[in-house]
Design a protein around this motif. Structure first.
Motif, PDB file in Angstrom:
ATOM      1  N   ILE A 156      -3.793  11.536 -36.882  1.00 37.21           N
ATOM      2  CA  ILE A 156      -4.918  11.116 -36.045  1.00 37.21           C
ATOM      3  C   ILE A 156      -4.810  11.911 -34.756  1.00 37.21           C
ATOM      4  O   ILE A 156      -4.079  11.553 -33.838  1.00 37.21           O
ATOM      5  N   LEU A 157      -5.510  13.045 -34.716  1.00 34.66           N
ATOM      6  CA  LEU A 157      -5.430  13.987 -33.593  1.00 34.66           C
ATOM      7  C   LEU A 157      -6.723  13.936 -32.798  1.00 34.66           C
ATOM      8  O   LEU A 157      -7.807  14.114 -33.351  1.00 34.66           O
ATOM      9  N   PHE A 158      -6.606  13.690 -31.497  1.00 32.69           N
ATOM     10  CA  PHE A 158      -7.775  13.621 -30.631  1.00 32.69           C
ATOM     11  C   PHE A 158      -7.978  14.950 -29.912  1.00 32.69           C
ATOM     12  O   PHE A 158      -7.013  15.583 -29.479  1.00 32.69           O
ATOM     13  N   LYS A 159      -9.252  15.321 -29.769  1.00 32.82           N
ATOM     14  CA  LYS A 159      -9.610  16.539 -29.045  1.00 32.82           C
ATOM     15  C   LYS A 159     -10.604  16.191 -27.954  1.00 32.82           C
ATOM     16  O   LYS A 159     -11.411  15.282 -28.134  1.00 32.82           O
ATOM     17  N   PRO A 160     -10.567  16.878 -26.830  1.00 39.24           N
ATOM     18  CA  PRO A 160      -9.639  17.959 -26.500  1.00 39.24           C
ATOM     19  C   PRO A 160      -8.231  17.437 -26.249  1.00 39.24           C
ATOM     20  O   PRO A 160      -8.038  16.255 -25.979  1.00 39.24           O
ATOM     21  N   SER A 161      -7.255  18.325 -26.355  1.00 33.72           N
ATOM     22  CA  SER A 161      -5.865  17.957 -26.091  1.00 33.72           C
ATOM     23  C   SER A 161      -5.699  17.612 -24.616  1.00 33.72           C
ATOM     24  O   SER A 161      -6.361  18.177 -23.749  1.00 33.72           O
ATOM     25  N   LEU A 162      -4.798  16.681 -24.354  1.00 29.53           N
ATOM     26  CA  LEU A 162      -4.571  16.230 -22.985  1.00 29.53           C
ATOM     27  C   LEU A 162      -3.371  16.898 -22.325  1.00 29.53           C
ATOM     28  O   LEU A 162      -3.158  16.733 -21.119  1.00 29.53           O
ATOM     29  N   PHE A 163      -2.603  17.657 -23.105  1.00 30.92           N
ATOM     30  CA  PHE A 163      -1.393  18.278 -22.558  1.00 30.92           C
ATOM     31  C   PHE A 163      -1.283  19.709 -23.068  1.00 30.92           C
ATOM     32  O   PHE A 163      -1.514  19.987 -24.239  1.00 30.92           O
ATOM     33  N   GLN A 164      -0.897  20.590 -22.145  1.00 21.23           N
ATOM     34  CA  GLN A 164      -0.783  22.010 -22.460  1.00 21.23           C
ATOM     35  C   GLN A 164       0.636  22.489 -22.198  1.00 21.23           C
ATOM     36  O   GLN A 164       1.244  22.124 -21.187  1.00 21.23           O
ATOM     37  N   HIS A 165       1.146  23.291 -23.092  1.00 20.32           N
ATOM     38  CA  HIS A 165       2.482  23.864 -22.927  1.00 20.32           C
ATOM     39  C   HIS A 165       2.449  24.934 -21.840  1.00 20.32           C
ATOM     40  O   HIS A 165       1.690  25.887 -21.923  1.00 20.32           O
ATOM     41  N   MET A 166       3.256  24.758 -20.788  1.00 13.72           N
ATOM     42  CA  MET A 166       3.252  25.724 -19.690  1.00 13.72           C
ATOM     43  C   MET A 166       4.442  26.670 -19.733  1.00 13.72           C
ATOM     44  O   MET A 166       4.436  27.710 -19.106  1.00 13.72           O
ATOM     45  N   GLY A 167       5.491  26.281 -20.455  1.00 13.34           N
ATOM     46  CA  GLY A 167       6.724  27.057 -20.453  1.00 13.34           C
ATOM     47  C   GLY A 167       6.547  28.455 -21.010  1.00 13.34           C
ATOM     48  O   GLY A 167       5.811  28.668 -21.978  1.00 13.34           O
ATOM     49  N   THR A 168       7.208  29.392 -20.417  1.00  9.21           N
ATOM     50  CA  THR A 168       7.219  30.773 -20.918  1.00  9.21           C
ATOM     51  C   THR A 168       8.531  31.078 -21.629  1.00  9.21           C
ATOM     52  O   THR A 168       8.556  31.824 -22.604  1.00  9.21           O
ATOM     53  N   PHE A 169       9.605  30.447 -21.145  1.00 10.60           N
ATOM     54  CA  PHE A 169      10.917  30.691 -21.744  1.00 10.60           C
ATOM     55  C   PHE A 169      11.451  29.391 -22.338  1.00 10.60           C
ATOM     56  O   PHE A 169      11.504  28.360 -21.687  1.00 10.60           O
TER      57      PHE A 169
END
Length: 456
Positions: free
Chosen positions: A279-292
Motif C-alpha cells: 500500500i504505497l501512497f503518492k507523492p512520496s513524503l520522504f526523499q533520500h538526501m545522502g550522497t555517501f
C-alpha cells in the motif's frame, strides 16, 4: 531475563549537564533518579501476545543519552538509527527537516527516537553534544529522544552465513543494521499509536504528519487489515506500522537478522501479517538526501521520483482539455499526485486545460510547471480562476478572471486569496499564442485557505 530502559530505567544524565557518554568516557555513571522511573514505564499496548506473557525474550538494556520521555502516548513515533560515516553525517539535517516541515501542533503529536548505533565513544559524544545544542527545545518538550545500546547486547556480527554470495563485510553490515532496527523498534513500541521508520539521511515533505494521519484514517475506514503503509518507495524509508505490531516486528528482525537485508525482511513480515499487496501512497513524503552510504562511504545517488517537498493539497476535481492528447498522457495526470503528466500535440491560441472543482474552494497558492528537460514548454499562456459551473460538451465556468502569465514555462503565485478571496469553481490554463512544439503540463498544484472557505 528481559531488560529494557522502559522497564529497568537506564543511566540518565540531565541534558543541561554532562551527557552520559561523557560520563562513560571518564569511567563513571550516574543512576536515574527514582522520580524518573514512572516516566520511563513502557506505554506498549497489551494487544500483542508477545508482550502479554513476556514471550520471546529480547534481552537489551538502553541508555538514554538525551531527551525527556513524555508521560503520554503520542500519535506518531518516528524512528531512525545512525552510525558514523566515513564522509560526514546527515543526521542533524534530517532532524531539522522533520521539525521545520512540521507545525507546532504536528510536533506536539510526534516523538522522534534516534538510536546512536555506533560504538565509537568520541563520535557518540560529539554527536550528542551537537544534538543537545541544536534541538534544545525539542528535547525538553519530549519530541526528541536519543538512545544507545551497548555492543554487549548484540549477537555475533562476524562469521555469518553468506546468503546471496554477499561479501563478509557486507553481510556483517546489513546484519547489524537489522539488529539496530530491532532494538530501535522494540524501544519505540507504545510511545506512539503508530510508528514510522526512516533512515538518517532523508528530508521530508511539508506537513508530512497531517498527510500521514489523513491516509491512516482513510485506510482504517476501509476495514481491510493492513500491516504496513508506505510513504516512500525506497528501502526502509517511510514505512509505517501500528504500535501493537511492533513487538513482533522487533523480534522478527532479530530472529532473522543474518538472513537478508531489512527492506527484504519487511516485505516478508507484511505478508506474514496477511497483507498481500503493498500500500504505497503518492507523492512520496520522504526523499533520500545522502550522497555517501553508511556502508564503506560508497557513492549513492538513490532518489525517489515520486517525492514532492510541498504539501499536496489538490482538492477533488474533474479535468478537461480541448487539446489533442498524445497516447495515454491524459489531462488529469497533471492534477493527480505522482510522476504523471499531460502531453498534448501542438496547441493553438485559445486552447485550454480546465480544472473543475467538485466543491468550490478558496485558492491560496498556485504552481503550474510545464515542459521536460527544457522542451515542450508553454511559450505563451495564462492562469485563470472561474466561477459558476455549467455543463456543455465539457464542464467549465461561466466567468474567468486572469491571474497572470507564464514565465519560461512556469506560473507560480502565492497569497492568491488576498486578491481573489471568494471561492472558485474552476482553474484554467489558457494558451494565448499557438506553438509548433508539443506541450507537457507536468504539474498543477494548489493550496487552499480552509478558514476562508468555511466562512464563505
Amino acid at each position: 531475563m528481559f531488560q529494557s530502559a522502559l522497564l529497568s530505567p537506564p543511566d540518565v544524565v540531565p541534558r543541561n549537564k554532562q551527557t552520559l557518554v561523557d560520563c562513560v568516557f571518564q569511567g563513571w555513571t550516574r543512576s536515574a533518579p527514582k522520580q524518573l522511573s514512572w516516566q520511563l514505564e513502557r506505554l506498549v499496548s497489551k494487544e500483542s501476545w508477545a508482550e502479554q506473557g513476556d514471550y520471546l525474550h529480547l534481552n537489551v538494556t538502553y541508555q538514554l543519552l538525551a531527551g525527556t520521555p513524555s508521560t503520554r502516548q503520542k500519535f506518531l513515533t518516528i524512528g531512525m538509527s545512525s552510525v558514523k560515516r566515513k564522509k560526514g553525517s546527515y543526521l542533524v539535517p534530517t532532524l531539522q527537516s522533520l521539525f521545520s516541515q512540521s507545525s507546532r501542533e504536528e510536533r506536539s503529536s510526534m516523538v522522534v527516537v534516534v538510536l546512536i548505533a555506533d560504538f565509537d565513544v568520541r563520535w557518540i559524544t560529539s554527536t550528542v553534544r551537537e544534538i543537545n545544542s541544536t534541538f534544545a527545545s525539542e528535547l525538553d518538550l519530549g519530541q526528541l529522544l536519543v538512545i544507545h545500546v551497548s555492543q554487549k547486547w548484540y549477537p555475533p556480527l562476524t562469521g555469518l552465513k553468506r546468503n546471496y554470495n554477499d561479501a563478509p563485510d557486507r553481510v556483517s553490515f546489513r546484519s547489524k543494521q537489522n539488529v539496530d532496527y530491532s532494538f530501535l523498534i522494540h524501544y519505540s513500541a507504545g510511545l506512539g499509536q503508530y510508528y514510522l521508520q526512516l533512515e538518517d539521511d532523508v528530508f521530508s515533505a511539508q506537513n508530512f504528519l497531517t498527510t500521514i494521519r489523513k491516509h491512516i484514517e482513510e485506510q482504517n475506514a476501509k476495514k481491510d487489515r493492513w500491516a504496513m503503509l508506505e510513504f516512500s518507495a525506497l528501502g526502509y524509508i517511510g514505512k509505517l506500522y501500528k504500535s501493537a505490531d511492533l513487538p513482533l516486528l522487533a523480534r522478527f528482525l532479530f530472529l532473522f537478522y543474518q538472513e537478508m537485508p531489512c527492506d527484504w525482511l519487511m516485505s516478508h513480515f507484511r505478508q506474514l501479517m496477511t497483507q498481500r499487496e503493498t500500500i504505497l501512497f503518492k507523492p512520496s513524503l520522504f526523499q533520500h538526501m545522502g550522497t555517501f552510504s553508511s556502508f564503506q562511504g560508497t557513492f549513492n545517488k538513490l532518489k525517489d521520483k515520486n517525492f514532492e517537498e510541498g504539501l499536496y493539497t489538490n482538492p477533488s476535481a474533474e479535468v478537461y482539455s480541448n487539446m489533442s492528447t498524445y497516447q495515454k498522457y491524459f489531462p488529469k495526470l497533471a492534477w493527480d499526485p505522482g510522476e504523471g503528466f499531460f502531453w498534448g500535440r501542438s496547441p493553438g491560441r485559445g486552447d485550454y486545460l480546465t480544472v473543475v472543482f467538485l466543491e468550490p474552494v478558496v485558492v491560496a497558492g498556485i504552481l503550474v510547471e510545464t515542459g521536460s528537460g527544457g522542451k515542450d514548454l508553454l511559450d505563451s499562456g495564462q492562469v485563470e480562476l472561474g466561477q459558476d459551473v455549467f455543463t456543455a460538451a465539457m464542464k467549465s465556468c461561466k466567468t474567468f478572471q486572469s491571474l497572470g502569465a507564464f514565465m519560461n514555462g512556469k506560473f507560480e503565485m502565492r497569497e492568491v486569496d488576498k486578491r481573489h478571496g471568494s471561492a472558485s469553481s474552476c482553474l484554467r490554463i489558457s494558451v494565448t499564442a499557438g506553438q509548433k512544439d508539443w506541450l507537457i503540463i507536468r504539474k498543477i498544484r494548489i493550496t487552499t485557505n480552509v478558514k476562508e472557505q468555511k466562512n464563505s
